[in-house]
Design a protein around this motif. Structure first.
Motif, mmCIF file in Angstrom:
data_model
loop_
_atom_site.group_PDB
_atom_site.id
_atom_site.type_symbol
_atom_site.label_atom_id
_atom_site.label_comp_id
_atom_site.label_asym_id
_atom_site.label_seq_id
_atom_site.Cartn_x
_atom_site.Cartn_y
_atom_site.Cartn_z
ATOM 1 N N LEU A 162 0.817 -1.219 0.000
ATOM 2 C CA LEU A 162 0.000 0.000 0.000
ATOM 3 C C LEU A 162 0.847 1.264 0.000
ATOM 4 C CD1 LEU A 162 -2.919 -1.020 2.358
ATOM 5 C CD2 LEU A 162 -3.043 -0.474 -0.086
ATOM 6 N N ARG A 163 2.032 1.175 0.581
ATOM 7 C CA ARG A 163 2.906 2.360 0.569
ATOM 8 C C ARG A 163 3.306 2.703 -0.870
ATOM 9 N NH1 ARG A 163 5.682 4.414 4.550
ATOM 10 N NH2 ARG A 163 7.707 4.133 3.548
ATOM 11 N N ARG A 164 3.435 1.673 -1.708
ATOM 12 C CA ARG A 164 3.726 1.960 -3.122
ATOM 13 C C ARG A 164 2.540 2.667 -3.773
ATOM 14 N NH1 ARG A 164 4.281 -1.911 -8.197
ATOM 15 N NH2 ARG A 164 2.190 -1.102 -8.440
ATOM 16 N N VAL A 165 1.334 2.208 -3.433
ATOM 17 C CA VAL A 165 0.145 2.842 -4.014
ATOM 18 C C VAL A 165 0.049 4.306 -3.561
ATOM 19 C CG1 VAL A 165 -2.371 2.741 -4.181
ATOM 20 C CG2 VAL A 165 -1.051 0.624 -4.059
ATOM 21 N N PHE A 166 0.270 4.536 -2.276
ATOM 22 C CA PHE A 166 0.240 5.921 -1.769
ATOM 23 C C PHE A 166 1.292 6.764 -2.492
ATOM 24 C CE2 PHE A 166 -2.440 6.773 2.045
ATOM 25 C CZ PHE A 166 -3.139 5.580 2.069
ATOM 26 N N ALA A 167 2.460 6.180 -2.712
ATOM 27 C CA ALA A 167 3.534 6.936 -3.381
ATOM 28 C C ALA A 167 3.128 7.282 -4.811
ATOM 29 C CB ALA A 167 4.822 6.123 -3.365
ATOM 30 N N GLU A 168 2.441 6.335 -5.478
ATOM 31 C CA GLU A 168 2.006 6.613 -6.858
ATOM 32 C C GLU A 168 0.996 7.754 -6.889
ATOM 33 O OE1 GLU A 168 0.825 2.690 -8.009
ATOM 34 O OE2 GLU A 168 2.828 2.207 -8.766
ATOM 35 N N GLN A 205 -7.072 1.810 10.555
ATOM 36 C CA GLN A 205 -6.142 2.476 11.483
ATOM 37 C C GLN A 205 -4.671 2.268 11.091
ATOM 38 O OE1 GLN A 205 -7.221 0.875 15.363
ATOM 39 N NE2 GLN A 205 -9.351 0.832 14.703
ATOM 40 N N ALA A 206 -4.422 2.503 9.808
ATOM 41 C CA ALA A 206 -3.073 2.212 9.312
ATOM 42 C C ALA A 206 -2.203 3.468 9.217
ATOM 43 C CB ALA A 206 -3.170 1.527 7.960
ATOM 44 N N GLY A 207 -2.632 4.530 9.884
ATOM 45 C CA GLY A 207 -1.929 5.820 9.798
ATOM 46 C C GLY A 207 -0.444 5.714 10.100
ATOM 47 N N GLU A 208 -0.061 4.750 10.939
ATOM 48 C CA GLU A 208 1.356 4.628 11.324
ATOM 49 C C GLU A 208 2.265 4.410 10.107
ATOM 50 O OE1 GLU A 208 -0.532 1.207 12.410
ATOM 51 O OE2 GLU A 208 1.270 0.066 12.881
ATOM 52 N N TYR A 209 1.701 3.849 9.012
ATOM 53 C CA TYR A 209 2.522 3.578 7.821
ATOM 54 C C TYR A 209 2.469 4.710 6.787
ATOM 55 C CZ TYR A 209 2.285 -1.201 9.593
ATOM 56 O OH TYR A 209 2.357 -2.321 10.371
ATOM 57 N N PHE A 210 1.589 5.676 7.020
ATOM 58 C CA PHE A 210 1.350 6.690 5.981
ATOM 59 C C PHE A 210 1.368 8.080 6.631
ATOM 60 C CE2 PHE A 210 -0.961 2.765 5.107
ATOM 61 C CZ PHE A 210 -0.363 2.373 3.924
ATOM 62 N N SER A 211 2.551 8.597 6.845
ATOM 63 C CA SER A 211 2.645 9.853 7.595
ATOM 64 C C SER A 211 2.362 11.056 6.699
ATOM 65 C CB SER A 211 4.034 9.988 8.207
ATOM 66 O OG SER A 211 4.950 10.318 7.182
ATOM 67 N N LYS A 212 1.986 12.144 7.358
ATOM 68 C CA LYS A 212 1.745 13.415 6.638
ATOM 69 C C LYS A 212 3.030 13.933 6.020
ATOM 70 C CE LYS A 212 -2.348 15.807 7.996
ATOM 71 N NZ LYS A 212 -3.108 16.021 9.205
ATOM 72 N N THR A 213 4.156 13.596 6.623
ATOM 73 C CA THR A 213 5.429 14.057 6.077
ATOM 74 C C THR A 213 5.725 13.346 4.759
ATOM 75 O OG1 THR A 213 6.083 13.859 8.373
ATOM 76 C CG2 THR A 213 7.805 14.532 6.823
#
Ligand SMILES: N[C@@H](CCC(=O)N[C@@H](CS)C(=O)NCC(=O)O)C(=O)O
Length: 327
Positions: A162-168, A205-213
């Motif tokens: 999912l971090r890859r998807v967020f990055a895309e 509740q997966a916010g820990e992996y997807f920070s605002k920064t």
């Protein structure tokens, strides 16, 4: 409930589902955004779902939507039909048309793509996963090991994808645009892409992996979407609630809203109209099959006539993507 007190069904539309389902919410959010009035028939998060069984529906996933006597399974089939029935107008705001990213997201957000990673974030920390009836229901559907990981590793692995998807998405929004393909309004590409990610950040509740920064633009985009659909839902008002028995009686007594039939002669399967066929998904819930007479077969849709519990007839519509039709 007696027939005189049965609720009126706006636009003959009944949506079946339960609030915890992100696919169900996807359709609710679309209906709110488009300002389409409808009735809602609440179902249990697990089987049995007597109203759908009474209508002769073996497909077991949520959401399902009926329009008159036509029953649509799969959220994409539902949205396509609503798009066709409610073209953009002053009463029904449209989604901005979008191009390539809409196509990519449509193919990739579903059960085999982004959504499977989101579902992988569910682990023993969630109350539903501590409910033996829920776990048994999903094991019956998915397999005997489903939900057995208590180590947190499955969740971490799902987060990697999912971090890859967020990055895309972050890349797509790099220039400060509000919506994926630019333009002023929310587009189809946004609605194809956003709902599993909103579910991940919210319920999962997966916010820990997807920070605002790391993902500032993506998180702001999810918030923007939430606000748009919240405002739209407030404007639309609550859907009419309809109980299972009344929904069944309504559908059985309604007319078909889709009058078209016919089999595309260029369809690769070479099936004939009227043939007895079986329709089932190929991605999840694959053992729940519907059988009936083939009414319509196009590149995008299969329609079969099936028998309800009292021998009357309704039609089930499914998409061709991630569904199999067999004689
Ligand atoms: N491709 C389907 C997937 C639907 C789906 O997987 N729904 C989940 C709930 S979010 C489900 O039905 N899970 C099993 C169940 O509720 O019985 C769609 O777009 O509607």
């Amino acid at each position: 409930m007696s027939s005189s007190t049965r609720p009126l069904i706006p636009n003959q539309i009944i949506l079946y589902g339960y609030p915890g389902s992100p696919y169900f919410r996807r359709v609710k959010q679309y209906l709110a955004f488009r300002q389409i009035s409808y009735a809602e028939c609440p179902t249990s998060p697990i089987l049995p779902r007597p109203m759908l069984a009474a209508l002769g529906v073996h497909y077991r996933r949520i959401p399902v939507l009926s329009i008159g006597k036509d029953i649509y399974v799969d959220s994409s089939a539902i949205l396509s039909r609503l798009d066709a029935l409610f073209p953009p107008s002053s009463s029904h705001p449209g989604l901005a048309p979008t191009g390539l990213s809409q196509i990519l997201f449509r193919t990739n957000t579903g059960s085999e793509g982004v959504f499977s990673r989101c579902a992988g974030m569910l682990d023993s920390r969630f109350p539903a996963m501590k409910d033996p009836a829920f776990v048994k229901d999903r094991r019956d559907m998915i397999g005997p090991n489903w939900g057995s990981d208590t180590s947190g590793k499955g969740r971490a692995e799902a987060a990697v994808g999912l971090r890859r998807v967020f990055a895309e998405v972050e890349t797509l929004l790099h220039d400060g645009r509000e919506w994926i393909e630019g333009g002023k309004g929310m587009g189809r590409a946004d609605t194809e892409a956003v709902w599993p990610l909103a579910w991940t950040i919210g319920d999962l509740q997966a916010g820990e992996y997807f920070s605002k920064t790391e993902f500032p633009k993506t998180l702001a985009w999810i918030e923007r979407y939430r606000k748009v659909v919240k405002d739209a839902a407030a404007k639309a008002g609550k859907p009419t609630k309809v109980e299972g028995e009344d929904a069944v009686a309504f559908v059985k007594g309604a007319e078909y809203s889709d009058k078209e039939s016919g089999v595309d002669s260029s369809d690769p399967l070479g099936l004939q109209e009227g043939a007895e066929v079986q329709v089932c998904p190929t991605d999840s819930g694959t053992s729940y099959k519907d059988r009936g007479k083939l009414v319509k077969l196009t590149r995008d849709e299969v329609v079969i006539a099936v028998k309800t519990d009292d021998g009357s007839e309704v039609r089930i519509h499914a998409p061709r993507w991630n569904f199999k039709v067999r004689a």
